[in-house]
Enzyme design. Structure first.
Site, PDB file in Angstrom:
ATOM      1  N   ASP A 105       0.765  -0.696  -0.276  1.00 20.07           N
ATOM      2  CA  ASP A 105      -0.459  -0.381  -0.028  1.00 20.07           C
ATOM      3  C   ASP A 105       0.998   1.560   0.033  1.00 20.07           C
ATOM      4  OD1 ASP A 105       1.452  -0.088   2.676  1.00 20.07           O
ATOM      5  OD2 ASP A 105      -0.396  -0.371   4.022  1.00 20.07           O
ATOM      6  N   HIS A 142      22.847   3.948 -18.188  1.00 19.10           N
ATOM      7  CA  HIS A 142      22.095   4.330 -17.460  1.00 19.10           C
ATOM      8  C   HIS A 142      22.288   3.741 -16.561  1.00 19.10           C
ATOM      9  CE1 HIS A 142      19.131   5.984 -20.418  1.00 19.10           C
ATOM     10  NE2 HIS A 142      20.006   6.857 -20.310  1.00 19.10           N
ATOM     11  N   ASP A 149      25.454  11.700 -13.530  1.00 19.79           N
ATOM     12  CA  ASP A 149      24.404  12.505 -14.491  1.00 19.79           C
ATOM     13  C   ASP A 149      23.142  12.997 -14.029  1.00 19.79           C
ATOM     14  OD1 ASP A 149      22.243  13.188 -16.534  1.00 19.79           O
ATOM     15  OD2 ASP A 149      23.470  11.292 -17.615  1.00 19.79           O
ATOM     16  N   ASP A 166      19.699  19.216 -16.649  1.00 20.96           N
ATOM     17  CA  ASP A 166      20.352  17.320 -17.164  1.00 20.96           C
ATOM     18  C   ASP A 166      21.706  17.372 -17.750  1.00 20.96           C
ATOM     19  OD1 ASP A 166      20.718  15.128 -17.998  1.00 20.96           O
ATOM     20  OD2 ASP A 166      19.542  15.173 -19.919  1.00 20.96           O
ATOM     21  N   HIS A 200      25.955   6.985 -27.853  1.00 20.95           N
ATOM     22  CA  HIS A 200      24.478   7.547 -27.888  1.00 20.95           C
ATOM     23  C   HIS A 200      24.495   8.815 -28.319  1.00 20.95           C
ATOM     24  CE1 HIS A 200      26.293   9.973 -24.845  1.00 20.95           C
ATOM     25  NE2 HIS A 200      26.848   9.316 -24.650  1.00 20.95           N
ATOM     26  N   HIS A 258      19.301  16.036 -26.876  1.00 17.53           N
ATOM     27  CA  HIS A 258      18.186  15.542 -27.021  1.00 17.53           C
ATOM     28  C   HIS A 258      17.508  16.998 -26.601  1.00 17.53           C
ATOM     29  CE1 HIS A 258      18.311  15.065 -22.712  1.00 17.53           C
ATOM     30  NE2 HIS A 258      19.056  15.411 -23.139  1.00 17.53           N
ATOM     31  N   HIS A 264      13.524  13.903 -21.468  1.00 16.45           N
ATOM     32  CA  HIS A 264      14.192  13.915 -22.574  1.00 16.45           C
ATOM     33  C   HIS A 264      12.301  13.899 -23.885  1.00 16.45           C
ATOM     34  CE1 HIS A 264      16.505  10.019 -22.666  1.00 16.45           C
ATOM     35  NE2 HIS A 264      18.247  11.081 -21.674  1.00 16.45           N
ATOM     36  N   GLU A 273      26.217  16.349 -25.686  1.00 11.25           N
ATOM     37  CA  GLU A 273      26.673  15.537 -24.326  1.00 11.25           C
ATOM     38  C   GLU A 273      27.042  14.173 -24.942  1.00 11.25           C
ATOM     39  OE1 GLU A 273      23.645  12.373 -22.827  1.00 11.25           O
ATOM     40  OE2 GLU A 273      21.964  13.775 -23.533  1.00 11.25           O
ATOM     41  N   TYR A 320      33.338   6.104 -24.390  1.00  3.15           N
ATOM     42  CA  TYR A 320      33.157   5.167 -23.190  1.00  3.15           C
ATOM     43  C   TYR A 320      34.221   4.010 -23.458  1.00  3.15           C
ATOM     44  CZ  TYR A 320      29.494   8.101 -22.259  1.00  3.15           C
ATOM     45  OH  TYR A 320      28.979   9.105 -22.119  1.00  3.15           O
ATOM     46  N   ARG A 371      31.396  11.654 -20.288  1.00  5.14           N
ATOM     47  CA  ARG A 371      30.599  12.104 -21.317  1.00  5.14           C
ATOM     48  C   ARG A 371      30.284  13.565 -20.470  1.00  5.14           C
ATOM     49  NH1 ARG A 371      26.646   9.107 -19.909  1.00  5.14           N
ATOM     50  NH2 ARG A 371      25.158   9.459 -18.400  1.00  5.14           N
ATOM     51  N   GLU A 375      27.746  17.281 -20.400  1.00  2.00           N
ATOM     52  CA  GLU A 375      26.485  17.763 -20.766  1.00  2.00           C
ATOM     53  C   GLU A 375      26.019  18.809 -20.598  1.00  2.00           C
ATOM     54  OE1 GLU A 375      23.601  14.763 -19.139  1.00  2.00           O
ATOM     55  OE2 GLU A 375      22.150  14.939 -20.849  1.00  2.00           O
TER      56      GLU A 375
HETATM   57  N1  GLY Z   1      20.228  11.696 -18.186  1.00  2.00           N
HETATM   58  C1  GLY Z   1      19.538  10.786 -19.306  1.00  2.00           C
HETATM   59  C2  GLY Z   1      20.941  11.174 -20.839  1.00  2.00           C
HETATM   60  O1  GLY Z   1      21.650  11.913 -20.118  1.00  2.00           O
HETATM   61  O2  GLY Z   1      19.827  11.499 -21.817  1.00  2.00           O
HETATM   62 MN    MN Z   2      20.917  14.023 -21.664  1.00  2.00          MN
HETATM   63 MN    MN Z   3      21.973  13.356 -18.831  1.00  2.00          MN
END
Ligand code: GLY
Ligand code: MN
Ligand code: MN
Length: 452
Positions: free
Chosen positions: A46, A253, A270, A281, A360, A364, A371, A397, A401, A419, A421
């Protein structure tokens, strides 16, 4: 104009009424549109997950409660109707206050508000003799499936009255695109919120750098970040915070955040807060012990330079496809110079060889969702050819890797994940970088960590 902020939105009512009016102008004559609020989701037995309002519904109403339904009716005049939870003294003592129908009209500016139990009676009545019914068909949100069943039941209820001369709408229109395109272009008020949440998130990244010590757990750094968000007015993160030491950074992720921080490894974080629904982000990567090794420095500087040249190319009419080409060419050449990619450089660039390590996309859209919604307009080569317009916000970003088990590269490179970003607004003449206070130059990072 009412300039008081709606509770929890940090925006005036006029912002929300203007959005609804704009949506009405995209609706065909004699139509109605339906937008459901999110539902509460059970975590276990619950207990529930923290509630997150449906972002389309929030964009049009600022209304905070689950289960509500917004109805926009376009007839001779436009009508805005909301269905929401009934006031209930006992429920409110246990689970929290409810806005109720009176306040929904006076504070949220809808024309009428009814309790949820009236939906099945009133919505089919509104539908009768409308030519068009608009809603976001097949949306990813958790409410979508159960809501679509309801919509069908309302349509059936109208059809059941056909012998009384009632006609159900024959055009069912997916209005996702209309609302997504509106959300893609941010107003000045929205940009101001995004500036704020970026600043708050930047301070959190600074704190993570200062708190990083060999032997701590990743989740302890996560706690520092969340503390900094909340201390500055951002109650929650916009997405699950990633605190990834060493090779964990090679899992895009990674959210377990359960390892210890190790000497001579990098920490990839991140993390972005959410403020009044709007996301930051931001990713930063830094050495756990405060000093980059030569190999870490080489990869880091390459990613940073790729990010800087990509950002510099942002202006109206540019595209993510164009930026990707710039970043990819630059990273490929850099990896070739370091001896990580081998062979003829122009062939490597043509083959986008960096993609082996840059796994990647470059960026975005960003806004109410991390996103965010809005068409990218892919061509047949899957390049994102949507031309930038002022008011769009995106992440940039780039990352590299190199997994620990990649035996195709010299051992010294293995286990490095970087990374970087930032969040960028397209302006009339170029861009504005919202990510102003999260250090990213090597000397800045090392200086900050040396003094903490
Ligand atoms: N935090 C997710 C991305 O960088 O797209
Ligand atoms: Mn991002
Ligand atoms: Mn991110």
């Amino acid at each position: 104009m009412n300039q008081t902020h709606l509770p929890g939105t940090e925006l005036p009512l006029s912002e929300f009424t203007a959005r609804r009016e704009r949506f009405f102008t995209s609706m065909p004559e004699n139509s109605m549109a339906l937008f459901p609020a999110a539902i509460e989701l059970t975590r276990s037995n619950d207990t529930e997950y923290p509630f997150c309002q449906n972002k389309n519904f929030f964009y049009l109403t600022g209304f905070p409660e689950p289960d509500a339904v917004l109805v926009l009716i376009k007839e001779k005049t436009n009508r805005v109707v909301l269905f929401s939870r009934a006031k209930d003294a006992l429920q409110e003592v246990w689970h929290g206050r409810r806005v109720g129908q009176e306040l929904a009209v006076s504070a949220y500016g809808v024309d009428e508000c009814f309790t949820l139990d009236k939906q099945d009676e009133f919505i089919p009545e509104y539908m009768a003799d409308k030519s068009n019914l608009l809603y976001c068909i097949g949306a990813a949100e958790s409410v979508s499936e159960s809501f679509e069943i309801k919509v069908l039941s309302w349509l059936k209820a109208v059809k059941a009255k056909s012998r009384l001369g009632k006609k159900a709408p024959t055009n069912i229109i997916d209005c996702s695109n209309i609302i997504h395109e509106m959300r893609l272009i941010k107003s000045e008020a929205e940009l101001e919120l995004m500036r704020k949440i970026n600043k708050i998130s930047g301070v959190a990244h600074q704190r993570a750098m200062k708190q990083s010590t060999v032997g701590k757990f990743e989740y302890q750094i996560e706690a520092d970040i969340l503390h900094e968000f909340a201390s500055n007015g951002a109650k929650s993160p916009a997405y699950a915070t990633i605190v990834a030491g060493g090779d964990n950074g090679n899992i895009l992720h990674y959210t377990e955040n359960s390892d210890t921080l190790k000497n001579n490894e990098l920490l990839l974080i991140d993390a972005g807060g959410e403020l009044a629904g709007y996301a930051a982000d931001i990713t930063r990567t830094f050495p756990i012990n405060g000093v980059f090794t030569n190999e870490q420095k080489a990869i880091y500087q390459l990613v940073l330079d790729a990010q800087l040249i990509s950002i510099q190319s942002i202006k109206p009419k540019s595209t993510l496809a164009h930026l990707n080409k710039i970043a990819c060419g630059f990273l490929t050449e850099g990896l070739h110079n370091l001896g990580i990619l081998k062979g003829d450089l122009s062939t490597l660039i043509k083959e986008k060889a960096c993609k082996k390590y840059f796994i990647h996309g470059l960026g975005h859209w960003l806004g109410l969702d991390v996103h965010d919604v809005g068409d990218y307009k892919s061509n047949d080569k899957r390049e994102q050819t949507r031309e930038f317009e002022p008011g769009m916000v995106m992440t940039i970003e780039p990352g590299l890797y190199i997994p620990l088990d990649d035996i195709s590269v010299e051992e010294k490179w293995r286990g490095i994940a970087v990374r970087i970003e930032d969040n960028i607004v397209v302006t009339e003449t170029g861009y504005e970088n919202l990510t102003v206070n999260a250090p990213k130059e090597i000397v800045q990072i090392e200086a900050l960590m040396a003094n903490s």
